[in-house]
Design an enzyme around this catalytic site. Structure first.
Site, PDB file in Angstrom:
ATOM      1  N   GLU A  34       0.872  -1.167   0.000  1.00 12.16           N
ATOM      2  CA  GLU A  34       0.000   0.000   0.000  1.00 12.16           C
ATOM      3  C   GLU A  34       0.918   1.229   0.000  1.00 12.16           C
ATOM      4  O   GLU A  34       1.838   1.313   0.817  1.00 12.16           O
ATOM      5  CB  GLU A  34      -0.886   0.016   1.252  1.00 12.16           C
ATOM      6  CG  GLU A  34      -1.834   1.187   1.174  1.00 12.16           C
ATOM      7  CD  GLU A  34      -2.803   1.299   2.345  1.00 12.16           C
ATOM      8  OE1 GLU A  34      -2.774   0.451   3.253  1.00 12.16           O
ATOM      9  OE2 GLU A  34      -3.578   2.260   2.326  1.00 12.16           O
ATOM     10  N   ARG A 260       5.988 -12.945   9.452  1.00  9.03           N
ATOM     11  CA  ARG A 260       6.585 -11.655   9.128  1.00  9.03           C
ATOM     12  C   ARG A 260       7.926 -11.503   9.815  1.00  9.03           C
ATOM     13  O   ARG A 260       8.215 -12.169  10.806  1.00  9.03           O
ATOM     14  CB  ARG A 260       5.643 -10.500   9.446  1.00  9.03           C
ATOM     15  CG  ARG A 260       5.188 -10.375  10.866  1.00  9.03           C
ATOM     16  CD  ARG A 260       4.067  -9.346  10.984  1.00  9.03           C
ATOM     17  NE  ARG A 260       4.527  -8.000  10.740  1.00  9.03           N
ATOM     18  CZ  ARG A 260       3.943  -7.149   9.899  1.00  9.03           C
ATOM     19  NH1 ARG A 260       2.879  -7.515   9.218  1.00  9.03           N
ATOM     20  NH2 ARG A 260       4.402  -5.949   9.750  1.00  9.03           N
ATOM     21  N   LYS A 270       4.924   0.673   9.224  1.00  7.70           N
ATOM     22  CA  LYS A 270       4.967   1.951   8.507  1.00  7.70           C
ATOM     23  C   LYS A 270       4.381   3.073   9.355  1.00  7.70           C
ATOM     24  O   LYS A 270       4.841   4.201   9.305  1.00  7.70           O
ATOM     25  CB  LYS A 270       4.193   1.841   7.183  1.00  7.70           C
ATOM     26  CG  LYS A 270       5.018   1.214   6.089  1.00  7.70           C
ATOM     27  CD  LYS A 270       4.270   1.216   4.774  1.00  7.70           C
ATOM     28  CE  LYS A 270       3.243   0.125   4.755  1.00  7.70           C
ATOM     29  NZ  LYS A 270       2.622  -0.087   3.448  1.00  7.70           N
TER      30      LYS A 270
END
Ligand code: ATP
Ligand code: MG
Length: 551
Positions: A34, A260, A270
């Site tokens: 994104e 992850r 982020k």
């Protein structure tokens, strides 16, 4: 029979098996960021995995911007993400793709769900919806709007699209099962009203699909065979599959999850990285202390080292925390093998070579790298005055100190052996210069009198050198787990994560140092030219692993 190369991780085994069984003739993966921030080291793992699998299996990997939330997205992030993927050494198949380019299709498919009786417009407020959703232990309750007819829903959805309702007035929801054990299946939201301009579609839309409705359908449109995501999406997989089952999609991708990457002494979110940028704790997203790909690049890390690191950590089905020392090992190893050498003095102390003629200079030569003939040799000007590091001189010292001491000898790397005679001091008694002598005939040779030098130190000619600023970086956080539990990661920011040395000197070739080349400054560490400072500035990429050992 020759043994085929072993698949390196569980996902590669799955993909290989799908090729072997003929289920797929070609693998298509995608990396779907994104564009709401710069990519971080966790994304590097996902990039290496998705592009790496496609590369290993002769397939393709798409770069697709998952741009369904215009409020947080920006063109600068799109540009930065493209640059980072390319810099890591990967090429995406065809053009860059955008979720937003599928908005027409997604809208049509939402209408299709409505017509099938599989979606409805719901007017519950978000608080009400939360109350209706139930909990992990208790089933949810049906929304009072759940039984609207298809015609009514189509008309309302059209009105949502036309901007007739305020943000938050209603949403489109899938009609699945409010008592499902999986909360994601309790009539999840498909579309929201957001009266926001979009960086790609402008003001065309004021309703936007959410991640779950967009993602799988985009995969299907692009013919993605394996949609690889992180573990937190495992609970979304039933919804991913439900949507593919209920829509006329052109292909049936399958979702797989992996653990992850978390790195100690770092944050990899982020949102938190953006906070560090927005609140001025760092010099933007590319600050060399940031765990962003752009930060590592500016700091002098190489794509090869980041890829190697991603290979070293492997791919697992559980989340874990990786020691940042492993990443540091990967970059040191690469730079030790490949980086050109240079000399730099961080705390200059002048040495006057009293027996070297005032008007004489000469050019000495040093190898570009001890083991690489292909790196050009360096030309080192030499003259009567040189700089050495303040730490490399003492008036007196014990035998362990193998540097310059009054009455003793040391070798200037790739130059003469010198012997110190006198320390010159200012009124405060601080040493401001040293008088010494060269031992004639000792360039590349031992002295004829048999008195060898015990150590070798770096130096720079005073009459012909580069002067610059050096930035020494340390970890950005003092806590190994800065954001674990209910900790506020801002509380453990390391106040000493940046030390600036503004009067370093280095060999003159460094005046032409190129951004993108990381040097080993002998005995000091690895350094690269900063890409953003208007003057000559070197960033310390990483220190040397071992304290320098005298040879
Ligand atoms: P963040 O939590 O930092 O905002 P995100 O998952 O929201 O990350 P996206 O832009 O959606 O960021 O991520 C793009 C891809 O990168 C996704 O497939 C995501 O699963 C993957 N990814 C993100 N963070 C990590 C991580 N720490 N380790 C591995 N993969 C990651
Ligand atoms: Mg995300």
């Amino acid at each position: 029979m020759t043994e085929a190369a072993k698949p390196t991780n569980f996902l590669q085994q799955i993909l290989q098996a799908d090729l072997d069984s003929g289920k797929h003739v070609k693998i298509v993966t995608r990396f779907p960021p994104e564009p709401n921030g710069y990519l971080h080291i966790g994304h590097a793992k996902s990039i290496c995995l998705n592009f790496g699998l496609a590369e290993a299996l002769g397939g393709e990997c798409n770069l697709r911007f998952d741009d369904t939330n215009p409020a947080k997205e920006e063109q600068q992030y799109i540009d930065a993400i493209k640059e980072d993927v390319r810099w890591l050494g990967y090429s995406w198949a065809g053009d860059v793709r955008y979720a937003s380019s599928y908005f027409d299709t997604l809208f049509e498919w939402a209408c299709q769900l409505i017509k099938q009786g599989d979606a409805y417009v719901c007017d519950l407020s978000s608080d009400e919806a939360r109350a209706y959703r139930g909990t992990l232990k208790e089933p949810g309750k049906n929304s009072p709007y759940r039984e609207r007819t298809a015609e009514e829903n189509l008309a309302l959805f059209e009105q949502m699209k036309n901007g007739d309702f305020d943000e938050g007035a209603c949403v489109l929801r899938a009609k699945i099962d409010m008592s499902s054990g999986n909360i994601n299946m309790r009539d999840p939201i498909l579309y929201r009203i957001r009266k926001q301009s979009h960086h790609q579609t402008g003001d065309k839309w004021c309703i936007y699909p959410n991640y779950d409705f967009a993602h799988g359908q985009e995969d299907a449109i692009e013919g993605v065979t394996h949609s690889i995501c992180t573990l937190e999406f495992a609970d979304h997989r039933p919804l991913y599959e439900w949507l593919l089952e209920h829509l006329p999609v052109p292909s049936k991708p399958k979702q797989y999850e992996f653990g992850r990457l978390n790195l100690n002494y770092s944050v990899t979110s982020k949102r938190k990285l953006k906070q560090l940028v927005d609140e001025g704790y760092v010099d933007g997203w590319t600050d060399p202390r940031m765990p962003t790909i752009a930060g590592y690049r500016r700091r002098g890390y190489t794509p090869a080292a980041l890829r190697k690191f991603c290979e070293m950590i492997g791919v697992t089905k559980s989340d874990g925390v990786v020691d940042v020392a492993m990443l540091e090992h990967a970059i040191r190893d690469d730079l030790d093998k490949n980086s050109p050498r240079a000399m730099c003095v961080l705390k200059p102390l002048k040495v006057i070579l009293t027996n070297y003629p005032d008007d004489k200079t000469e050019l000495l030569e040093a190898p570009g790298h001890p083991n690489h003939d292909d790196l050009p040799a360096r030309q080192l000007p030499f003259g009567r005055e040189v700089y050495i590091d303040q730490d490399d001189f003492r008036e007196e010292a014990n035998k362990k100190y193998k540097r310059l001491v009054l009455g003793k000898r040391v070798r200037l790397r790739s130059a003469y052996i010198i012997e110190a005679d006198k320390a010159i001091k200012n009124d405060q008694g601080e040493i401001i210069a040293v008088e010494a002598r060269i031992i004639e005939g000792t360039v590349g040779k031992n002295p004829e009198d048999g008195i060898k030098a015990k150590g070798v130190i770096q130096w720079v000619a005073a009459h012909d050198c580069a002067k610059f600023e050096v930035r020494l970086y340390d970890r950005l956080f003092t806590d190994a787990a800065p954001d674990s539990g209910d900790k506020n990661f801002l509380d453990s920011i390391n106040p000493h994560s940046l030390t600036t040395v503004d009067c370093a000197v280095g060999e003159k070739g460094l005046l032409n140092a190129e951004v993108g080349t990381t040097y080993q400054f002998e005995r000091e560490g690895y350094f690269c030219r900063d890409s953003q400072a208007p003057t000559l500035v070197f960033n310390r990429t990483i220190g040397l692993r071992d304290t320098w050992v005298d040879k």
